[in-house]
Design a protein around this motif. Structure first.
Motif, PDB file in Angstrom:
ATOM      1  N   MET A  32       0.810  -1.213   0.000  1.00  0.00           N
ATOM      2  CA  MET A  32       0.000   0.000   0.000  1.00  0.00           C
ATOM      3  C   MET A  32       0.847   1.269   0.000  1.00  0.00           C
ATOM      4  SD  MET A  32      -3.186  -0.912  -0.059  1.00  0.00           S
ATOM      5  CE  MET A  32      -3.966   0.634   0.383  1.00  0.00           C
ATOM      6  N   LEU A  33       2.157   1.126   0.253  1.00  0.00           N
ATOM      7  CA  LEU A  33       3.032   2.294   0.342  1.00  0.00           C
ATOM      8  C   LEU A  33       3.847   2.444  -0.931  1.00  0.00           C
ATOM      9  CD1 LEU A  33       4.408   1.899   3.994  1.00  0.00           C
ATOM     10  CD2 LEU A  33       2.409   3.191   3.222  1.00  0.00           C
ATOM     11  N   GLY A  56      -4.891  -7.790  25.071  1.00  0.00           N
ATOM     12  CA  GLY A  56      -4.948  -6.422  24.558  1.00  0.00           C
ATOM     13  C   GLY A  56      -4.979  -6.302  23.047  1.00  0.00           C
ATOM     14  N   ALA A  57      -4.732  -7.400  22.327  1.00  0.00           N
ATOM     15  CA  ALA A  57      -4.648  -7.340  20.861  1.00  0.00           C
ATOM     16  C   ALA A  57      -6.040  -7.290  20.236  1.00  0.00           C
ATOM     17  CB  ALA A  57      -3.880  -8.541  20.337  1.00  0.00           C
ATOM     18  N   LYS A  58      -6.252  -6.331  19.349  1.00  0.00           N
ATOM     19  CA  LYS A  58      -7.557  -6.189  18.700  1.00  0.00           C
ATOM     20  C   LYS A  58      -7.626  -6.949  17.378  1.00  0.00           C
ATOM     21  CE  LYS A  58      -8.387  -1.615  20.720  1.00  0.00           C
ATOM     22  NZ  LYS A  58      -8.553  -0.167  20.429  1.00  0.00           N
ATOM     23  N   LEU A  59      -6.536  -6.947  16.629  1.00  0.00           N
ATOM     24  CA  LEU A  59      -6.528  -7.587  15.316  1.00  0.00           C
ATOM     25  C   LEU A  59      -5.119  -8.146  15.084  1.00  0.00           C
ATOM     26  CD1 LEU A  59      -8.535  -8.009  12.943  1.00  0.00           C
ATOM     27  CD2 LEU A  59      -7.601  -5.930  11.909  1.00  0.00           C
ATOM     28  N   PRO A  60      -4.778  -9.266  15.732  1.00  0.00           N
ATOM     29  CA  PRO A  60      -3.423  -9.820  15.627  1.00  0.00           C
ATOM     30  C   PRO A  60      -3.108 -10.265  14.204  1.00  0.00           C
ATOM     31  CG  PRO A  60      -4.904 -11.405  16.625  1.00  0.00           C
ATOM     32  CD  PRO A  60      -5.668 -10.121  16.524  1.00  0.00           C
ATOM     33  N   TYR A  61      -1.847 -10.151  13.846  1.00  0.00           N
ATOM     34  CA  TYR A  61      -1.465 -10.387  12.461  1.00  0.00           C
ATOM     35  C   TYR A  61      -1.148 -11.852  12.192  1.00  0.00           C
ATOM     36  CZ  TYR A  61       0.995 -10.206   8.036  1.00  0.00           C
ATOM     37  OH  TYR A  61       1.378 -10.425   6.737  1.00  0.00           O
ATOM     38  N   VAL A  72     -14.970  -2.867  10.316  1.00  0.00           N
ATOM     39  CA  VAL A  72     -14.041  -3.435  11.306  1.00  0.00           C
ATOM     40  C   VAL A  72     -13.346  -2.313  12.078  1.00  0.00           C
ATOM     41  CG1 VAL A  72     -11.846  -4.673  11.553  1.00  0.00           C
ATOM     42  CG2 VAL A  72     -13.679  -5.647  10.163  1.00  0.00           C
ATOM     43  N   THR A  73     -12.941  -1.276  11.369  1.00  0.00           N
ATOM     44  CA  THR A  73     -12.289  -0.138  12.036  1.00  0.00           C
ATOM     45  C   THR A  73     -13.196   0.446  13.120  1.00  0.00           C
ATOM     46  OG1 THR A  73     -11.048   0.408  10.032  1.00  0.00           O
ATOM     47  CG2 THR A  73     -11.274   2.135  11.677  1.00  0.00           C
ATOM     48  N   TYR A 125      -3.248   3.008   7.306  1.00  0.00           N
ATOM     49  CA  TYR A 125      -4.220   2.419   6.386  1.00  0.00           C
ATOM     50  C   TYR A 125      -3.673   1.106   5.830  1.00  0.00           C
ATOM     51  CZ  TYR A 125      -7.525   2.142   2.453  1.00  0.00           C
ATOM     52  OH  TYR A 125      -8.484   1.736   1.560  1.00  0.00           O
ATOM     53  N   GLY A 126      -2.405   1.136   5.410  1.00  0.00           N
ATOM     54  CA  GLY A 126      -1.779  -0.074   4.886  1.00  0.00           C
ATOM     55  C   GLY A 126      -1.659  -1.153   5.930  1.00  0.00           C
ATOM     56  N   LEU A 127      -1.387  -0.764   7.180  1.00  0.00           N
ATOM     57  CA  LEU A 127      -1.285  -1.735   8.265  1.00  0.00           C
ATOM     58  C   LEU A 127      -2.612  -2.436   8.502  1.00  0.00           C
ATOM     59  CD1 LEU A 127       0.125  -3.069  10.696  1.00  0.00           C
ATOM     60  CD2 LEU A 127      -0.504  -1.047  12.055  1.00  0.00           C
ATOM     61  N   ILE A 128      -3.702  -1.670   8.582  1.00  0.00           N
ATOM     62  CA  ILE A 128      -5.015  -2.276   8.798  1.00  0.00           C
ATOM     63  C   ILE A 128      -5.369  -3.201   7.641  1.00  0.00           C
ATOM     64  CG2 ILE A 128      -7.469  -1.832   9.168  1.00  0.00           C
ATOM     65  CD1 ILE A 128      -5.594  -1.035  11.497  1.00  0.00           C
TER      66      ILE A 128
END
Length: 297
Positions: free
Chosen positions: A105-106, A176-181, A249-250, A263-266
């Motif tokens: 995305m970058l 604490g993790a909301k959306l682990p990778y 989701v956000t 944005y790219g991270l999400i």
């Protein structure tokens, strides 16, 4: 920051955010397992090593994410140390252009400015079929756990201490993790199941724990990642585009997007869960007017 004794010649640096293991070759030479984050960790790691008269002879890396290889090139230049890494991961971080495959995305300019320090030269490539690697005359067992990244590995020291990297996360991180990778959620879950076969005396999780037994932690991780996938599934409504899913989701996960990097991270965090839901037959996709739309079965 502080150094924690784990077992025998195996220690780890507690950076406050991660555990970075190292193995002592002798009183003042070490082999690090991952090199940590540049921003917020490098100065503390460097100071700790200098205070304890420790010099890095080699770095064996679990995978090529910024918080695990962020200091590779810096330490290689400072100590002339050897870097060992899984072949695919090494190719990923071998150039700015290759990093574009991950940070899609970058722009190249943004990648160069934000992640250029990740580019490093790897001396020892670890193939997908290798069960051990010998570095500085010392043998480390290799256990392949693809999923969190394409060629993630776990590394066991001669003290039978296994560094799991990001193959598992700690209970504290899960809370604490909301959306682990996970790069590929289905493969990550398979690798987590494989960890039941490991028989070591101690285990180090990068984020962030030291355990004598990981049986319960493996099960908790599997359920945790499946629960995240279910939460993503629950926000999907028929006919949503990926942008619509990301927006929902956000909002529902209370995430923040205020830069292109964010944005790219999400995008990187979310897409693997949507792909997983498609793989297991929970959602379908169709193309309407040139746009991919997702619906529940």
């Amino acid at each position: 920051m502080k150094i924690i004794e784990v077992k025998g010649d195996t220690f780890c640096i507690d950076t406050g955010r991660t555990y970075l293991p190292f193995y002592k070759i002798n009183s003042n030479e070490i082999i690090m397992l991952d090199s940590g984050l540049e921003k917020g960790e490098r100065q503390g790691i460097e100071k700790l090593l200098e205070e304890n008269n420790l010099k890095i002879r080699a770095i064996i890396c679990t995978h090529a994410h910024v918080d695990h290889i962020g200091n590779n090139t810096y330490f290689k230049n400072k100590y002339s140390c050897i870097i060992a890494m899984p072949t695919y991961e090494a190719m990923l971080c071998s150039s700015i252009v290759n990093l574009k495959g991950y940070y899609s995305m970058l722009s190249l300019t943004e990648i160069r400015e934000q992640f250029g320090h990740m580019v490093c030269e790897t001396d020892v490539m670890i193939s997908h079929s290798q069960s051990f690697v010998e570095v500085c005359g010392i043998k480390f067992d290799i256990f392949h756990t693809p999923g969190h990244s394409a060629a993630h590995i776990c590394i066991t020291t001669p003290d039978e201490v296994c560094y799991l990297g990001d193959a598992l996360v700690s209970y504290e991180t899960m809370s604490g993790a909301k959306l682990p990778y996970a790069y590929i959620v289905s493969e990550d879950l398979k690798s987590k199941h494989k960890l039941y076969d490991l028989k070591c005396s101690k285990y180090i999780v990068a984020h962030k724990g030291i355990y004598h037994d990981i049986t319960e932690l493996i099960g908790a991780n599997i359920e945790f990642y499946k629960a995240i996938a279910l939460k993503v599934y629950e926000v999907i409504e028929d006919g949503m585009t990926m942008d619509h899913i990301r927006s929902a989701v956000t909002k529902n996960f209370n995430l923040r997007i205020n830069t292109m990097a964010r944005y790219g991270l999400i995008e990187r965090l979310l897409r693997p869960y949507v792909e997983y839901l498609s793989e297991i037959g929970s959602i379908s996709l169709q193309i309407e007017d040139g746009v991919i739309k997702y619906s529940k079965y």
